[in-house]
Design a protein around this motif. Structure first.
Motif, PDB file in Angstrom:
ATOM      1  N   LEU A 122       0.759  -1.214  -0.026  1.00 30.47           N
ATOM      2  CA  LEU A 122      -0.019   0.047  -0.082  1.00 30.47           C
ATOM      3  C   LEU A 122       0.639   1.363  -0.144  1.00 30.47           C
ATOM      4  O   LEU A 122       0.373   2.269  -0.361  1.00 30.47           O
ATOM      5  N   GLY A 123       1.981   1.303   0.544  1.00 26.76           N
ATOM      6  CA  GLY A 123       3.279   2.343   0.250  1.00 26.76           C
ATOM      7  C   GLY A 123       2.504   3.580   1.132  1.00 26.76           C
ATOM      8  O   GLY A 123       1.887   3.447   2.159  1.00 26.76           O
ATOM      9  N   ALA A 124       2.737   4.856   0.320  1.00 23.96           N
ATOM     10  CA  ALA A 124       2.275   5.776   1.286  1.00 23.96           C
ATOM     11  C   ALA A 124       0.849   6.103   1.528  1.00 23.96           C
ATOM     12  O   ALA A 124       0.388   6.762   2.469  1.00 23.96           O
ATOM     13  N   ALA A 125      -0.177   5.285   0.973  1.00 26.85           N
ATOM     14  CA  ALA A 125      -1.514   5.284   1.267  1.00 26.85           C
ATOM     15  C   ALA A 125      -1.697   4.922   2.645  1.00 26.85           C
ATOM     16  O   ALA A 125      -2.587   5.526   3.352  1.00 26.85           O
ATOM     17  N   VAL A 126      -0.781   4.083   3.022  1.00 27.57           N
ATOM     18  CA  VAL A 126      -0.930   3.665   4.692  1.00 27.57           C
ATOM     19  C   VAL A 126      -0.664   4.799   5.601  1.00 27.57           C
ATOM     20  O   VAL A 126      -1.552   5.127   6.530  1.00 27.57           O
ATOM     21  N   VAL A 127       0.160   5.773   5.211  1.00 26.38           N
ATOM     22  CA  VAL A 127       0.495   6.848   6.152  1.00 26.38           C
ATOM     23  C   VAL A 127      -0.578   7.795   5.938  1.00 26.38           C
ATOM     24  O   VAL A 127      -0.880   8.141   7.239  1.00 26.38           O
ATOM     25  N   LYS A 128      -1.187   7.921   5.066  1.00 27.09           N
ATOM     26  CA  LYS A 128      -2.326   9.039   4.776  1.00 27.09           C
ATOM     27  C   LYS A 128      -3.173   8.483   5.672  1.00 27.09           C
ATOM     28  O   LYS A 128      -3.800   9.042   6.398  1.00 27.09           O
ATOM     29  N   MET A 129      -3.714   6.988   5.635  1.00 22.94           N
ATOM     30  CA  MET A 129      -4.768   6.672   6.181  1.00 22.94           C
ATOM     31  C   MET A 129      -4.673   6.595   7.707  1.00 22.94           C
ATOM     32  O   MET A 129      -5.495   6.926   8.790  1.00 22.94           O
ATOM     33  N   ILE A 130      -3.278   6.333   8.180  1.00 24.93           N
ATOM     34  CA  ILE A 130      -3.043   6.420   9.805  1.00 24.93           C
ATOM     35  C   ILE A 130      -3.219   7.877  10.349  1.00 24.93           C
ATOM     36  O   ILE A 130      -3.739   7.995  11.387  1.00 24.93           O
ATOM     37  N   LYS A 131      -2.459   8.688   9.523  1.00 21.02           N
ATOM     38  CA  LYS A 131      -2.702  10.265   9.929  1.00 21.02           C
ATOM     39  C   LYS A 131      -4.071  10.660  10.087  1.00 21.02           C
ATOM     40  O   LYS A 131      -4.499  11.347  11.079  1.00 21.02           O
ATOM     41  N   ARG A 132      -4.982  10.370   9.128  1.00 19.57           N
ATOM     42  CA  ARG A 132      -6.250  10.741   9.176  1.00 19.57           C
ATOM     43  C   ARG A 132      -7.074   9.881   9.998  1.00 19.57           C
ATOM     44  O   ARG A 132      -8.361  10.364  10.187  1.00 19.57           O
ATOM     45  N   ARG A 133      -6.534   8.924  10.337  1.00 16.49           N
ATOM     46  CA  ARG A 133      -7.508   7.802  11.149  1.00 16.49           C
ATOM     47  C   ARG A 133      -8.857   7.544  10.636  1.00 16.49           C
ATOM     48  O   ARG A 133      -9.875   7.213  11.005  1.00 16.49           O
ATOM     49  N   GLU A 134      -8.727   7.421   9.019  1.00 19.19           N
ATOM     50  CA  GLU A 134      -9.794   6.736   8.271  1.00 19.19           C
ATOM     51  C   GLU A 134      -9.308   6.372   6.869  1.00 19.19           C
ATOM     52  O   GLU A 134      -8.180   6.574   6.687  1.00 19.19           O
ATOM     53  N   ALA A 135     -10.143   5.714   6.440  1.00 15.95           N
ATOM     54  CA  ALA A 135      -9.621   4.820   5.223  1.00 15.95           C
ATOM     55  C   ALA A 135     -10.611   5.008   4.064  1.00 15.95           C
ATOM     56  O   ALA A 135     -11.866   4.347   4.131  1.00 15.95           O
ATOM     57  N   PRO A 136     -10.555   5.645   3.226  1.00 11.12           N
ATOM     58  CA  PRO A 136     -11.591   5.788   2.119  1.00 11.12           C
ATOM     59  C   PRO A 136     -11.475   4.276   1.244  1.00 11.12           C
ATOM     60  O   PRO A 136     -10.549   3.887   0.965  1.00 11.12           O
ATOM     61  N   TYR A 137     -12.764   3.936   1.060  1.00 16.67           N
ATOM     62  CA  TYR A 137     -12.830   2.620   0.451  1.00 16.67           C
ATOM     63  C   TYR A 137     -13.784   2.715  -0.698  1.00 16.67           C
ATOM     64  O   TYR A 137     -14.788   3.701  -0.788  1.00 16.67           O
ATOM     65  N   ARG A 138     -13.657   1.761  -1.556  1.00 17.81           N
ATOM     66  CA  ARG A 138     -14.549   1.466  -2.604  1.00 17.81           C
ATOM     67  C   ARG A 138     -14.727  -0.077  -2.809  1.00 17.81           C
ATOM     68  O   ARG A 138     -13.591  -0.444  -2.828  1.00 17.81           O
TER      69      ARG A 138
END
Length: 160
Positions: A122-138
């Motif tokens: 997942l790379g950088a996407a993991v860092v963004k999800m952890i910082k925002r404490r949410e995971a955009p999904y589809r």
């Protein structure tokens, strides 16, 4: 017609006829009056019931996506399966096919989909999800009824 079917659970019908039979005593007339209501099929509704963290490690995580399938028809529906394609932060993380159960009339079922994630993939996407404490999904896919399939496309954001 499609609008009528999507808004109505039943349609009333009536048959009025007069049957004549020749006999040796003369013609006999028999009236026939039948009326009732015919239940109309309605496509099931899909929703994401929840996303939960099953397991976490230093290298990845296991998530469970609970897909709720609701039968809005007044009769049972036999499902053959559910195909899916799941993306987190615009990156595909899983695709496959899940087993389903028959849906009772006006009933619902939850189909669990377990997804194993690699933080490295997942790379950088993991860092963004952890910082925002949410995971955009589809979650996209299709319900398989055997003779036809019903596509679905659900998106949102899950709190971590």
């Amino acid at each position: 017609m499609v609008e009528f079917l999507s808004k109505n659970e039943k349609v009333d019908y009536g048959l009025h006829a007069d049957f004549g039979f020749p006999t040796s005593a003369g013609d006999i007339s028999m009236p026939l009056d039948i009326a009732g209501a015919l239940a109309l099929p309605r496509l099931p509704k899909m929703a994401l019931a929840g996303v939960s963290l099953v397991k976490s490690s230093l290298t990845g995580a296991t998530l469970r996506f609970d897909m709720r399938v609701s039968n809005r028809s007044g009769f049972p529906i036999e499902l053959k399966g559910l195909s899916y394609d799941i993306a987190l932060a615009n990156q595909r993380v899983s695709q496959g096919r899940a087993q389903t159960q028959p849906l009772a009339a006006k009933g619902e079922s939850v189909v669990p989909i377990v997804v194993r994630l690699s933080y490295l993939d997942l790379g950088a996407a993991v860092v963004k999800m952890i910082k925002r404490r949410e995971a955009p999904y589809r979650v996209r896919g299709a319900l398989d009824f055997g003779l036809f399939k019903q596509d679905f496309d659900l998106s949102g954001s899950a709190k971590l």
